[in-house]
Design a protein around this motif. Structure first.
Motif: not given
Length: 636
Positions: A347-348, A389
């Motif tokens: 993810t981020e 997110w």
């Protein structure tokens, strides 16, 4: 969904978002680069010597070619030139026709000028792959270093002790054991041969997590995943060689192959236990009265054959994990896997939200190629639904990957932490959903309640194995992917939290699934509003059969004796799929292209449930509603 061309897959450059850049004054050091080669001209390849007999048989069953250009190895002369000009080559990929390597910027520039090198792309400087397991963040400051949860994670080697962020998203999000399990003797090692007591409520959860997917329909047809190969790509499988839950798996030799792609060795049982917990939701069993009578299954594929691959080492594996996943999925194809179950998500820390389209990440492109080669890839959606997110991670973002969200067993609704869609290019994600709170296996030989989409994904992968067993593996992976989506409880309704809902075995296994359902509501049009009004008959509670029947694994002599007092009645009843509560109505507003503008779930307490201003429906937008297995839509 499998229509992405091979040229598009191999032609898109690897693009990574680095959240930190080296300063001009930083000393020159080796970084990570991906080197793509231009061709495979002159490379000889014999599928019979590369693929196992099981893999060759799988391709024949699905009508796939024995091999294609992506199966051939990279050119030896290209590879030798890169090795001569870099510090280290860390992975070699047939599928992507390239290598990952460590090199200085000067070396990277020289690599780009080599004959046969099509592109050199820099890897990111930060990032980590994390298991999709949720850690409850009950305190405002996050998990304290002295808390039991933090201690457990650090002892497991999955959290960096140098981390200073109070709620760092690199943590393996394992929920601590509920007091009920600890009070009944599951808090530590249990001597061999002694029963492990489980409270009736925990036993009920174990039965509901498979009943919600339609376990009864699978058992009635004798479908337990026999003959299907499932590759589990995860952190590690500590405890699998000794846990009673996998005794049948070991005794029948159905762990066909193992490999640690981080340590480059066959042993996957030394480091990490997240894979043990995931495997429990596929092949684990509760303890039975004796070795001849295994207990009830925790997943839907206890009779499948397994390939276990360690691809992730926790927060410290900042670069190697994604490379290891690529190597592992190529290995799974070589070994004849039918299904890949993956409970990991980027993810981020490595990507920006606009890159969650299945094309930017290495792992997303690898997963898409796996689907093209006839493997069904089932991926956890992720656990970022309640942070900044929010959206799914990769490889769940890939268009041919079945992304699985997490449902709350108490309500049947999406859990707050379950990552939501859509993908960056506005495709529906997650595809389906299953219980995100489960009872599963622990590395120390016990059982534990855990939370996370990590456990929803293997539950659905087990259901897919039953469907493939029924059709003797002849159904193409793309068709099975579509059938799983269409088997969703909400189908054809969808939203970005539930996808098409929990897939139901009765729909998935039927030759011609019934689609016609009696309407349960009407759209009543007023001057400025469209009202959704339930029909009178739809508001009556549905008749439910009395739970008087038990299944074979519960009828064995003494099968429930180990549960403890008052559990005999629990073991002899079929658990309800949904917890009692008001009926739910789902509705959304969608564009003509299917992109959602708004979606909502409402508990029904009266016949007039929703009123939508007609001005919101101008321009062709669609109001779509699901209630009581019926989906209707209104457009102007």
């Amino acid at each position: 969904m499998l229509g992405i061309g091979l040229t598009a897959l191999l032609g898109v450059s690897l693009t990574f978002a680095a959240h930190a850049q080296a300063t001009p004054s930083a000393p020159v050091s080796a970084g990570r680069y991906w080197v793509s080669f231009a061709d495979k001209n002159g490379v000889r390849f014999d599928p019979k010597t590369y693929f196992t007999p099981v893999a060759r048989a799988r391709r024949r069953r699905q009508g796939l070619p024995a091999a294609d250009d992506t199966d051939r190895p990279v050119r030896a002369d290209y590879l030798a030139a890169v090795r001569a000009g870099t510090d280290t080559v860390t992975v070699i990929s047939r599928w992507l026709n390239g290598v990952a390597c460590r090199a200085t910027s000067v070396q990277a520039a020289a690599l780009a000028r080599l004959p046969g090198v099509a592109r050199v792309a820099a890897w990111p400087v930060v990032g980590a792959l994390v298991p999709a397991v949720f850690t409850s963040r009950s305190s405002p400051g996050g998990t304290s270093p002295s808390s039991p949860l933090s201690k457990k994670e650090k002892e497991g080697g999955l959290v960096s002790s140098s981390s200073s962020k109070p709620d760092i998203r690199l943590e393996t999000r394992i929920r601590a054991s509920p007091p009920s399990l600890l009070e009944r003797g599951l808090g530590g090692e249990v001597p061999p041969g002694e029963p492990r007591n489980i409270l009736p409520a925990d036993y009920l959860l174990a039965r509901r997590q498979t009943a919600a997917l339609g376990r009864a329909a699978c058992v009635a047809r004798g479908l337990l995943g026999q003959g299907v190969r499932i590759a589990v790509l995860d952190v590690g499988f500590r405890g699998v060689p000794t846990h009673v839950a996998f005794a049948e798996l070991r005794r029948e030799g159905r762990i066909a192959a193992t490999y640690d792609f981080l340590k480059n060795r066959p042993d996957v049982y030394r480091s990490g236990a997240h894979g043990t917990e995931v495997l429990g939701c596929l092949a684990g069993r509760l303890p039975g009265p004796d070795a001849a009578h295994p207990g009830p299954a925790l997943g839907l594929a206890p009779a499948a054959t397994y390939l276990l691959a360690r691809t992730e080492g926790g927060a410290r594996a900042r670069y190697s994990a994604e490379e290891a996943w690529l190597r592992a999925v190529e290995w799974a194809d070589q070994q004849g896997a039918d299904i890949v179950s993956s409970s990991l998500a980027y993810t981020e820390e490595r990507y920006f939200p606009e890159q969650m389209d299945g094309r930017h990440s290495l792992i997303g492109r690898a997963a898409t190629l796996a689907a093209r080669k006839g493997l069904l890839v089932v991926s956890a959606a992720g656990n970022d639904g309640d942070d900044d997110w929010r959206r799914i991670g990769t490889p769940a973002d890939a268009d041919s990957v079945l992304a699985v969200g997490g449902l709350d067993p108490a309500t049947g609704l999406a859990l707050s932490f379950s990552s939501v869609g859509p993908s960056a290019d506005r495709r529906l994600k997650p595809d389906v959903a299953a219980f995100g709170i489960v009872l599963t296996t622990r590395a120390d030989g016990g059982y534990e309640r855990l939370e996370g989409t990590s456990f929803a994904a293997p539950l659905v992968a087990g259901l897919a194995a039953c469907a493939w067993q029924l059709r003797k593996g002849k159904m193409p992976a793309g068709q099975l992917y579509q059938r799983l989506r269409a088997a969703g409880e909400l189908y054809p309704y969808y939203d970005y939290a539930h996808g098409y809902g929990c897939p139901l075995a009765a729909r998935l296994l039927a030759e011609n699934p019934a689609s016609a359902t009696e309407p349960t509501f009407d759209f009543v049009v007023h001057d400025s509003l469209v009202a959704v009004v339930l029909r009178a008959g739809a508001t009556l509670p549905p008749a439910r059969p009395l739970p008087l029947l038990s299944e074979a694994d519960e009828r064995a002599p003494g099968a429930a004796a180990w549960l403890g007092p008052s559990a005999e009645v629990t073991a002899a009843t079929d658990p309800p799929v949904r917890a009692p509560g008001p009926p739910l109505l789902y509705w959304h507003l969608a564009t003509t292209g299917g992109v959602l503008r708004r979606y909502e779930v409402r508990a029904v307490s009266q016949r007039l449930v929703v009123q939508v201003p007609r001005r919101l429906l101008r321009g062709g937008d669609v109001l779509r509603v699901w209630f009581g297995s019926y989906t209707g839509q209104y457009a102007e």
